[in-house]
Design an enzyme around this catalytic site. Structure first.
Site, PDB file in Angstrom:
ATOM      1  N   ARG A   1      -4.544   1.830   0.427  1.00  0.00           N
ATOM      2  CA  ARG A   1      -4.601   1.967  -1.032  1.00  0.00           C
ATOM      3  C   ARG A   1      -5.891   1.329  -1.529  1.00  0.00           C
ATOM      4  NH1 ARG A   1       0.309  -0.390  -4.838  1.00  0.00           N
ATOM      5  NH2 ARG A   1      -0.111   0.861  -6.726  1.00  0.00           N
TER       6      ARG A   1
ATOM      7  N   SER B   1       0.823  -1.220   0.000  1.00  0.00           N
ATOM      8  CA  SER B   1       0.000   0.000   0.000  1.00  0.00           C
ATOM      9  C   SER B   1       0.853   1.263   0.000  1.00  0.00           C
ATOM     10  CB  SER B   1      -0.932  -0.010   1.226  1.00  0.00           C
ATOM     11  OG  SER B   1      -1.841  -1.075   1.175  1.00  0.00           O
TER      12      SER B   1
ATOM     13  N   HIS C   1       2.741  -3.657   9.821  1.00  0.00           N
ATOM     14  CA  HIS C   1       1.509  -4.054   9.126  1.00  0.00           C
ATOM     15  C   HIS C   1       0.480  -4.574  10.129  1.00  0.00           C
ATOM     16  CE1 HIS C   1       3.344  -3.539   5.263  1.00  0.00           C
ATOM     17  NE2 HIS C   1       4.120  -4.595   5.326  1.00  0.00           N
TER      18      HIS C   1
END
Length: 324
Positions: A159, A75, A137
């Site tokens: 994203r 992303s 993450h």
């Protein structure tokens, strides 16, 4: 232990018996990046990253001045690592000088929280200069308690789901060609929409940070890759104000944006050749295209519609929308 050609975060070299026992009790599925991934408290992870998450939950102590960069895989993480590193360290490393980003991959400059904790539970971030910049993450609900309780800042970037999927798809085909060879893209899209991919489910975990940013805007800044691409200087100034290091001169912003542009970073020798130390992933795997709407080169209209339909169902009523 798996083949040495397997990146560290997909292998089992550092797994402890405690982690192996935990894995045996968890739901598991075959993924398109690894032979097996595991569902841990609502999120799908590799065995290595799951160990890293558990270790950092136990041991990581956030500082009040920390800046945590959080993303789903693929992303814009590499780009954001570069941007935030240049932003936070712009007085120590002037952009016009011999900047570390010119000779060092962004992933080697910004620690990966659960990745480092996978290798060892005794990670020491105390030597990092303040404010410490650390990337993860990890879903919001699995972050270490100290991160949530402290005054540290979280910058979260997501994203559009179709571009995220396509970036994951190509990343997997490059890193694990044997795993992905017999894995049709139609099956991968179905798994993605079911949330069954490393770091997933996409929508649930994005919404966690979305709602937290609305509830506590001084703690979590929510940005999108698309807005960052369309108006990079505007978004960088917003990030700078959020983490408390606003710009005094306009030219500083444009210099950082130029230094960290996709074109600049992807052309550097350090990002084109060799593998990253420790993790064993080729440096150029992190630089494909970085385009908005790049999914059109990979997804058929029917597969795109499948992801769009899931997006509408999952995000309905949240106020969060994606433009492509």
């Amino acid at each position: 232990m798996e083949s040495s050609s397997v990146p560290v975060y997909y292998g089992d070299e550092y797994l402890t018996q405690e982690t192996r026992d935990l894995l045996s009790s968890l739901p598991s599925e075959k993924g398109w990046l690894v032979s097996q991934m595991y569902q841990f408290e609502g999120s799908w992870q590799t065995q290595a990253l799951l160990q890293g998450i558990v270790n950092c939950q136990k041991h990581f102590e956030a500082n009040e001045s920390d800046v945590i960069l959080s993303t789903l895989p693929k992303s814009g993480t590499t780009w954001l690592k570069a941007l935030l590193f240049a932003l936070i360290n712009r007085h120590k490393f002037p952009v016009s000088g011999n900047h570390p980003l010119l000779v060092t991959n962004p992933h080697s400059l910004v620690p990966f929280l659960e990745g480092d904790y996978y290798v060892s539970p005794d990670v020491n971030f105390s030597e990092l200069p303040s404010p410490r910049l650390i990337q993860t993450h990890i879903p919001y609900h699995l972050l270490p308690v100290s991160v949530k309780r402290s005054s540290c800042k979280i910058v979260y970037c997501c994203r559009s789901p179709k571009d995220t999927f396509v970036s994951l798809w190509h990343f997997g085909r490059k890193l694990a060609p044997e795993e992905t060879a017999g894995y049709p893209i139609e099956t991968a899209v179905e798994a993605f929409c079911q949330g069954k991919f490393i770091g997933g489910p996409f929508w649930d975990l994005v919404l966690e940070y979305w709602y937290e940013s609305r509830k506590n805007p001084d703690k979590v800044l929510f940005i999108t890759y698309e807005e960052l691409k369309k108006q990079t200087e505007v978004e960088i100034k917003r990030i700078a104000e959020f983490i408390g290091c606003g710009f005094a001169a306009e030219e500083e912003v444009s210099e950082i944006v130029k230094l960290c542009s996709f074109e600049s970073l992807s052309s550097l020798e350090v990002n084109r050749q060799g593998k990253l130390p420790i993790i064993g992933i080729e440096s150029n795997a992190f630089f494909r295209k970085g385009e908005i709407g790049g999914w059109r080169d990979t997804l058929s209209e029917s597969l795109a519609e499948v992801i769009d339909k899931t997006t509408e169902e999952k995000l309905g009523g949240s106020g969060l929308k994606f433009s492509c």
